[in-house]
Every structure is written in structure tokens, then in C-alpha cells.
Design an enzyme around this catalytic site. Structure first.
Site, PDB file in Angstrom:
ATOM      1  N   HIS A  35       0.606  -1.106  -0.013  1.00  0.00           N
ATOM      2  CA  HIS A  35      -0.094   0.024  -0.112  1.00  0.00           C
ATOM      3  C   HIS A  35       0.773   1.183   0.110  1.00  0.00           C
ATOM      4  O   HIS A  35       0.444   2.281   0.881  1.00  0.00           O
ATOM      5  CB  HIS A  35      -1.107   0.115   1.293  1.00  0.00           C
ATOM      6  N   HIS A 135      -9.321  -2.954  -9.627  1.00  0.00           N
ATOM      7  CA  HIS A 135      -9.535  -3.024  -8.246  1.00  0.00           C
ATOM      8  C   HIS A 135     -10.842  -2.640  -7.787  1.00  0.00           C
ATOM      9  O   HIS A 135     -11.349  -1.614  -8.368  1.00  0.00           O
ATOM     10  CB  HIS A 135      -8.738  -1.545  -7.762  1.00  0.00           C
TER      11      HIS A 135
HETATM   12 MG   LIG Z   1      -4.661  -2.749  -3.774  1.00  0.00          MG
END
Ligand SMILES: [Mg+2]
Length: 208
Positions: A35, A135
Site C-alpha cells: 500500500h 481494483h
Molecule cells: Mg490494493
């Protein structure tokens, strides 16, 4: 699995991945997602440390604003690098592709510009022989849009989807998302195929 700053140090992230692979055994895809929380040097050290554990991809090794860092990480490892969930439009993705920062493009259709822009980004993945992994996270609507894009592109075999708590993803729609053994069925309803639950909307509507 999440890795990165929450682990406190790089060695702990590596140890967690080793433990996960040990528990899963071989033959089950294991992706790691920092992340954007590693520095480039930390990400390179992490990638080298988990090379033996058959990592399917390493997502957002560094901040999305550190593109040169992403290039450095990608060039240092055999593990595929994934990124893109916070990028806007085909032009951001073009830039990532041109500098060879990524192997897996992860547009979020609620961020990148919607289904039409998503299709343009998918075309980039297809033309450059990269993987597309939408995503599908923020809501039932963006999930449906991203999943539809994945089924429409030969570059996609995986979507990023969460089983964690998220009312907008799991409670907004009348329809339930059916995921079994890590697989999701092709969309069959018209359009986004999502019917918003009026009670949900009423519950989360701010009263002035
Ligand atoms: Mg991700």
C-alpha cells in the site's frame, strides 16, 4: 496480504510472508500489498527476501507518487509489480507503462474515469502484454464495473476484492457478490446489475 509499515520493519514483513506460504503450501496464489508504505530501498530488500516464497505479485511497493522508486523496485526483482488503484485516466497508466514501472495494471473504475476509461486502460495492458487486475473495492457499484471490465479483457484473470468489513461493498446492493473458492461468476444482469437497497441509502444518508 498486507505488508509494509504496519509490520514495523522489513524483516517482520518477510517473516509473515514466509509463514503465510508455509501455511498455504504450494500452488495457491499469494499476493502482497505494501500500500505504498515502503521506501524504494525497503521494497527492494523485502522483494529479495520473499523471492523464495512464490509471490504472485508485489502491489504498490512504494508511494504512487514515487514512480522512479517503483521502476527501481521492479528492475531489482523477478516478482511482478502491481499498481494503479489510485491513478487517474489512461494518461497516468500510460506513464507507468512507458517508464516500465508495472507488470499488473489495477484501475479502480470509480477513480480512473469510469468504464470507458477503464476499457482504454485495459487496451494498454493488452497492447503491452501486461496483466490487468481491476481494483474492485470501494462499493458494490465499482465492484460490478471493475468485474465487468475484467471479464471483457483477455489481459485479466484476477480482480482485487476484499472480504473485509465494508458496508458500501457488501450491503449497498440487493444482489450479493458470490465468491466461491476465490472465483467469481461472470456478470449476467444488464448494465452494472446493481440494485441499490433503499433502506441502506436511508440509513447512511446524513440528516441535516
Ligand atoms: Mg490494493
Amino acid at each position: 496480504m498486507r505488508v509494509g509499515v504496519m509490520d514495523g520493519d522489513v524483516d517482520t514483513s518477510i517473516a509473515r510472508v514466509e509463514a503465510a506460504r508455509g501455511a498455504l503450501g504450494p500452488g495457491i496464489g499469494l499476493m502482497v500489498d505494501a500500500h505504498g508504505t515502503f521506501s524504494a530501498s525497503e521494497a527492494k530488500r523485502f522483494a529479495a527476501g520473499v523471492e523464495p516464497f512464490d509471490v504472485r505479485w508485489f502491489e504498490e511497493p512504494v508511494s504512487a507518487d514515487d514512480r522512479r522508486g517503483a521502476v527501481a523496485v521492479r528492475s531489482s526483482t523477478s516478482i511482478a509489480i502491481a499498481a494503479g488503484e489510485s491513478e487517474f485516466t489512461r494518461f497516468d497508466f500510460r506513464d507507468l507503462v512507458e517508464i516500465e514501472a508495472v507488470d499488473v495494471l489495477q484501475p479502480d473504475l470509480a477513480i480512473c474515469g469510469g468504464p470507458t476509461e477503464g476499457r482504454r486502460i485495459a487496451a494498454l495492458a493488452e497492447a503491452y502484454q501486461l496483466e490487468l487486475a481491476p481494483h474492485c473495492w470501494g462499493s458494490a457499484l465499482s465492484f460490478s464495473a471493475g468485474m465487468s471490465l475484467a471479464f471483457a479483457s483477455p489481459a485479466a484473470t484476477v480482480i482485487e476484492y476484499s472480504l473485509g468489513g465494508n458496508p458500501f461493498l457488501h450491503e449497498l446492493a440487493e444482489e450479493t457478490i458470490e465468491v466461491a473458492d476465490g472465483r467469481v461468476g461472470a456478470p449476467v444482469r444488464a448494465g452494472l446489475g446493481v440494485t441499490p437497497r433503499q433502506e441502506f441509502i436511508a440509513e447512511y444518508t446524513r440528516k441535516s
